[in-house]
Design a protein around this motif. Structure first.
Motif, mmCIF file in Angstrom:
data_model
loop_
_atom_site.group_PDB
_atom_site.id
_atom_site.type_symbol
_atom_site.label_atom_id
_atom_site.label_comp_id
_atom_site.label_asym_id
_atom_site.label_seq_id
_atom_site.Cartn_x
_atom_site.Cartn_y
_atom_site.Cartn_z
ATOM 1 N N GLY A 1 0.818 -1.204 0.000
ATOM 2 C CA GLY A 1 0.000 0.000 0.000
ATOM 3 C C GLY A 1 0.856 1.260 0.000
ATOM 4 O O GLY A 1 2.023 1.237 0.423
ATOM 5 N N TYR A 2 0.282 2.362 -0.421
ATOM 6 C CA TYR A 2 1.034 3.614 -0.474
ATOM 7 C C TYR A 2 0.084 4.797 -0.600
ATOM 8 O O TYR A 2 -1.104 4.633 -0.893
ATOM 9 N N ASP A 3 0.632 5.996 -0.382
ATOM 10 C CA ASP A 3 -0.114 7.242 -0.550
ATOM 11 C C ASP A 3 0.548 8.069 -1.637
ATOM 12 O O ASP A 3 1.775 8.039 -1.796
ATOM 13 N N VAL A 4 -0.267 8.800 -2.362
ATOM 14 C CA VAL A 4 0.245 9.783 -3.326
ATOM 15 C C VAL A 4 0.036 11.154 -2.710
ATOM 16 O O VAL A 4 -1.084 11.510 -2.334
ATOM 17 N N VAL A 5 1.131 11.936 -2.574
ATOM 18 C CA VAL A 5 1.038 13.252 -1.954
ATOM 19 C C VAL A 5 1.607 14.294 -2.906
ATOM 20 O O VAL A 5 2.433 13.982 -3.767
ATOM 21 N N ASN A 6 1.150 15.535 -2.757
ATOM 22 C CA ASN A 6 1.688 16.604 -3.599
ATOM 23 C C ASN A 6 2.942 17.188 -2.958
ATOM 24 O O ASN A 6 3.405 16.709 -1.908
ATOM 25 N N ASN A 7 3.479 18.243 -3.588
ATOM 26 C CA ASN A 7 4.742 18.799 -3.096
ATOM 27 C C ASN A 7 4.601 19.487 -1.733
ATOM 28 O O ASN A 7 5.591 19.826 -1.102
ATOM 29 N N GLU A 8 3.347 19.645 -1.274
ATOM 30 C CA GLU A 8 3.130 20.220 0.053
ATOM 31 C C GLU A 8 2.825 19.151 1.094
ATOM 32 O O GLU A 8 2.518 19.465 2.245
ATOM 33 N N GLY A 9 2.899 17.894 0.672
ATOM 34 C CA GLY A 9 2.658 16.794 1.604
ATOM 35 C C GLY A 9 1.194 16.484 1.823
ATOM 36 O O GLY A 9 0.843 15.725 2.737
ATOM 37 N N ILE A 10 0.316 17.057 1.002
ATOM 38 C CA ILE A 10 -1.122 16.821 1.150
ATOM 39 C C ILE A 10 -1.514 15.557 0.399
ATOM 40 O O ILE A 10 -1.098 15.347 -0.741
ATOM 41 N N LEU A 11 -2.305 14.721 1.054
ATOM 42 C CA LEU A 11 -2.711 13.454 0.463
ATOM 43 C C LEU A 11 -3.593 13.683 -0.759
ATOM 44 O O LEU A 11 -4.567 14.415 -0.711
#
Length: 211
Positions: A52-62
């Protein structure tokens, strides 16, 4: 019309910005290894779909979350829970249909009580009919036994035909007693069921605020 066009343009701009961010590598992957260590990487490990994993933007937001793959035990447990939920829903749907039929068939409580009374009367008629047959068989048996007793007093042998008739009638009497007992049990069960049905009917009328 202008508001719709503006909304469409806004959505288009957001989508383009998201695609551009992905193209620029602004999106990163957040995942934990087998030891529980947290990682932020630009690419996923080979077992990403397993852990499993999360995709986050450059601000660390999911942006997106991909849960770990279920183990065989977890899959089995999920299937059991899904089957139980489906069964419970099926029971609830059936109960709802029966409730609606109960209300539709009985506009008033008097209607329900009258229907129940008629059903009990039908069972009583069946019991009476069975008891009438039973009494006839018992009279027949008494007659046959009387004939056998006369022969015994005269020291005469009882014919095989008479013995067979006595045995046959006794068997029918036993069967008739069983049928009567079964119908009496059904009568008691029906009365208990009608009592519960009446309570359910009253609860439904109160639930739906029926007059």
């Amino acid at each position: 019309m202008r508001k719709s066009r503006f909304r469409f343009l806004l959505i288009l701009i957001v989508c383009v910005a998201s695609v551009s961010a992905l193209a620029d590598g602004a999106m990163r992957y957040k995942w934990r290894d087998a030891e529980g260590n947290l990682h932020y990487t630009d690419s996923l490990p080979e077992n990403a779909n397993v852990i499993g994993y999360d995709v986050v933007n450059n601000e660390g937001i999911l942006v997106k979350r991909v849960p770990p793959a279920l183990t065989p035990e977890q899959k089995a447990e999920a299937e059991v829970k899904a089957a139980a939920a489906l069964s419970a829903q099926s029971v609830a749907d059936r109960q709802n249909r029966e409730d609606q039929q109960l209300l539709a068939a009985n506009p008033t409580e008097a209607d329900l009580l009258n229907t129940q009374k008629q059903e009990i009367e039908m069972i009583d008629l069946q019991i009476k009919s069975l008891q009438t047959v039973l009494q006839s068989l018992e009279r027949n048996l008494t007659e046959l036994l009387g004939r056998a007793a006369v022969l015994e007093r005269e020291n005469a042998s009882i014919p095989a035909r008479l013995s067979s008739q006595i045995s046959d009638v006794r068997g029918k009497i036993d069967q008739q007693h069983t049928l009567v007992s079964r119908q009496e049990s059904e009568r008691k069960k029906a009365i208990d069921g009608f009592r519960a049905e009446l309570e359910r009917y009253r609860a439904l009328r109160e639930k739906y605020r029926l007059p």
